[in-house]
Design an enzyme around this catalytic site. Structure first.
Site, PDB file in Angstrom:
ATOM      1  N   ARG A  53       0.868  -1.178   0.000  1.00  0.00           N
ATOM      2  CA  ARG A  53       0.000   0.000   0.000  1.00  0.00           C
ATOM      3  C   ARG A  53       0.901   1.224   0.000  1.00  0.00           C
ATOM      4  NH1 ARG A  53      -5.286   1.699   1.798  1.00  0.00           N
ATOM      5  NH2 ARG A  53      -5.245   3.786   2.702  1.00  0.00           N
ATOM      6  N   HIS A 107      -7.155   1.068  -6.925  1.00  0.00           N
ATOM      7  CA  HIS A 107      -7.501   0.549  -5.596  1.00  0.00           C
ATOM      8  C   HIS A 107      -8.305  -0.751  -5.782  1.00  0.00           C
ATOM      9  CE1 HIS A 107      -7.914   0.423  -1.428  1.00  0.00           C
ATOM     10  NE2 HIS A 107      -8.501   1.570  -1.168  1.00  0.00           N
ATOM     11  N   GLN A 166     -10.269  -2.658  -2.891  1.00  0.00           N
ATOM     12  CA  GLN A 166     -11.472  -1.914  -2.508  1.00  0.00           C
ATOM     13  C   GLN A 166     -12.626  -2.238  -3.451  1.00  0.00           C
ATOM     14  OE1 GLN A 166     -11.832   0.676   0.115  1.00  0.00           O
ATOM     15  NE2 GLN A 166     -13.965   0.223  -0.383  1.00  0.00           N
ATOM     16  N   ASP A 207     -16.120   9.900  -1.651  1.00  0.00           N
ATOM     17  CA  ASP A 207     -14.767   9.703  -1.138  1.00  0.00           C
ATOM     18  C   ASP A 207     -14.299  11.057  -0.605  1.00  0.00           C
ATOM     19  OD1 ASP A 207     -12.328   8.611  -0.501  1.00  0.00           O
ATOM     20  OD2 ASP A 207     -11.582   8.499  -2.562  1.00  0.00           O
ATOM     21  N   CYS A 255     -15.719   4.710   0.959  1.00  0.00           N
ATOM     22  CA  CYS A 255     -14.576   3.834   1.256  1.00  0.00           C
ATOM     23  C   CYS A 255     -13.917   4.176   2.588  1.00  0.00           C
ATOM     24  CB  CYS A 255     -13.562   3.876   0.122  1.00  0.00           C
ATOM     25  SG  CYS A 255     -13.061   5.534  -0.368  1.00  0.00           S
ATOM     26  N   ARG A 270     -14.278  -5.407   3.114  1.00  0.00           N
ATOM     27  CA  ARG A 270     -12.871  -5.342   2.739  1.00  0.00           C
ATOM     28  C   ARG A 270     -12.143  -6.600   3.206  1.00  0.00           C
ATOM     29  NH1 ARG A 270     -10.010  -0.906   2.021  1.00  0.00           N
ATOM     30  NH2 ARG A 270      -8.576  -2.383   1.036  1.00  0.00           N
TER      31      ARG A 270
END
Length: 333
Positions: A105, A132, A135, A228, A268, A313
């Site tokens: 990440r 991503h 996600q 987001d 998210c 997730r």
């Protein structure tokens, strides 16, 4: 097909493979809820490389690895020398000789690609500035849980249209046959090459891709509204600019009143829906804005699914790790 494969970006996988990962995530969630063991990676060791901090991604990979019987080892920004004192290639070779899989990440997609090229073990992208993908499996899993099928559903993203989440939502939805609309200021529209890519996938899946600066028109037929943060990690100096630019794209009571049918709200996370964070307090003091991308009213509404999405997730990351490194029997998809 999956075994030994990296999971670095969605376009590396077919529609059938992505649908399999979503369905497998739902299956593993069911096993978890019923207390049925599923240690498909028993005895493995997993490296978790974090240049960027995280709550959900780190927690999800850690719990998923433990549930699969693997041992996770966290390596933060101060623990690794990627591209600083040691090249990505050298780091990848060393870690690949010790670990059975690597999560990364960070900022650079190229760094994730290079890790995948040289490690010799599966590398999973926990987030980069461009994509991503972990996600996305959770997001579209949540959509499928809610509506039963993905094809033909409409997801509307409101906010910064050029960030990694918007990129991934647009392309992944187009692959899966989900209509995706990006509603953002023209200055924050997705890159034209990315939109063209999404349109090419949409032509095959039957989906519709839309990019517009008209938030009200965008949300009319939404099955899912997605928000987001207005300022991504590494762009904190742009708070004032983004707050002023994105106010018309805030998901609030007035905006959702234009939706014609039932819908769910997705985010998210983290979300700036109140002033209960340091960032939230600072923005309120400096710019007089107490709620940013979503109001507290919508965030806490019956339509909100962001916490189910956050839990997913873990289930989806578990599915990705197990499918690529768990020696499963997977029929050709």
């Amino acid at each position: 097909m999956f075994q030994g494969k990296n999971f670095l970006k969605e376009i590396d996988f077919s529609r059938e493979e992505l649908e399999y990962l979503i369905d497998f995530s739902i299956h593993l969630k069911d096993l978890k809820k019923r207390g049925i063991p599923h240690e498909y990676m028993k005895g493995q060791n997993i490296a978790l490389l974090f240049e960027k901090t995280s709550t959900r991604t780190r927690s999800a990979f850690t719990v998923a690895a433990n549930d699969l019987g693997a041992a996770p080892e966290f390596l933060g920004a101060n623990d690794i020398q990627l591209g600083k004192k040691e090249s990505v290639e050298d780091t990848a070779i060393v870690l690949g000789s010790m670990f059975d899989g690597i999560e990364f990440r960070g900022f650079s997609q190229q760094m994730a690609e290079d890790l995948g090229k040289y490690a010799g073990v599966p590398v999973w992208n926990g987030l980069t500035d461009e994509w991503h993908p972990t996600q996305m499996i959770a997001d579209y899993m949540t959509l499928k849980e809610e509506f039963g099928e993905l094809a033909g559903r409409t997801l509307v993203y409101c906010g910064d249209g050029r960030n990694n989440v918007a990129n991934s939502l647009l392309v992944t939805g187009a692959i899966l046959g989900v209509n995706v609309t990006i509603a953002s200021p023209k200055s924050l529209f997705p890159d034209e090459k990315l939109v063209k890519m999404a349109e090419e996938y949409a032509a095959k899946s039957g989906a519709k891709v839309t990019v517009t600066d008209d938030a009200v028109k965008a949300v009319e037929n939404a099955d899912a509204l997605y928000a987001d943060v207005w300022v991504s990690m590494g762009e904190e100096d742009k708070f004032e600019e983004r707050v002023n630019l994105l106010k018309p794209y805030q998901i609030n009571k007035e905006l959702v009143s234009h939706i014609k049918g039932d819908y769910i709200f997705l985010h998210c996370l983290p979300a700036f829906h109140d002033t209960e964070t340091k960032y939230g307090k600072d923005v309120a003091e400096k710019f007089g804005v107490e709620e940013m991308e979503v109001t507290d009213e919508v965030f806490r509404s019956p339509q909100a699914r962001q916490f189910e999405q956050a839990e997913n997730r873990m289930h989806s990351i578990k599915a990705i790790m197990a499918a690529t490194n768990g020696n499963l029997f997977i029929p050709k998809v």
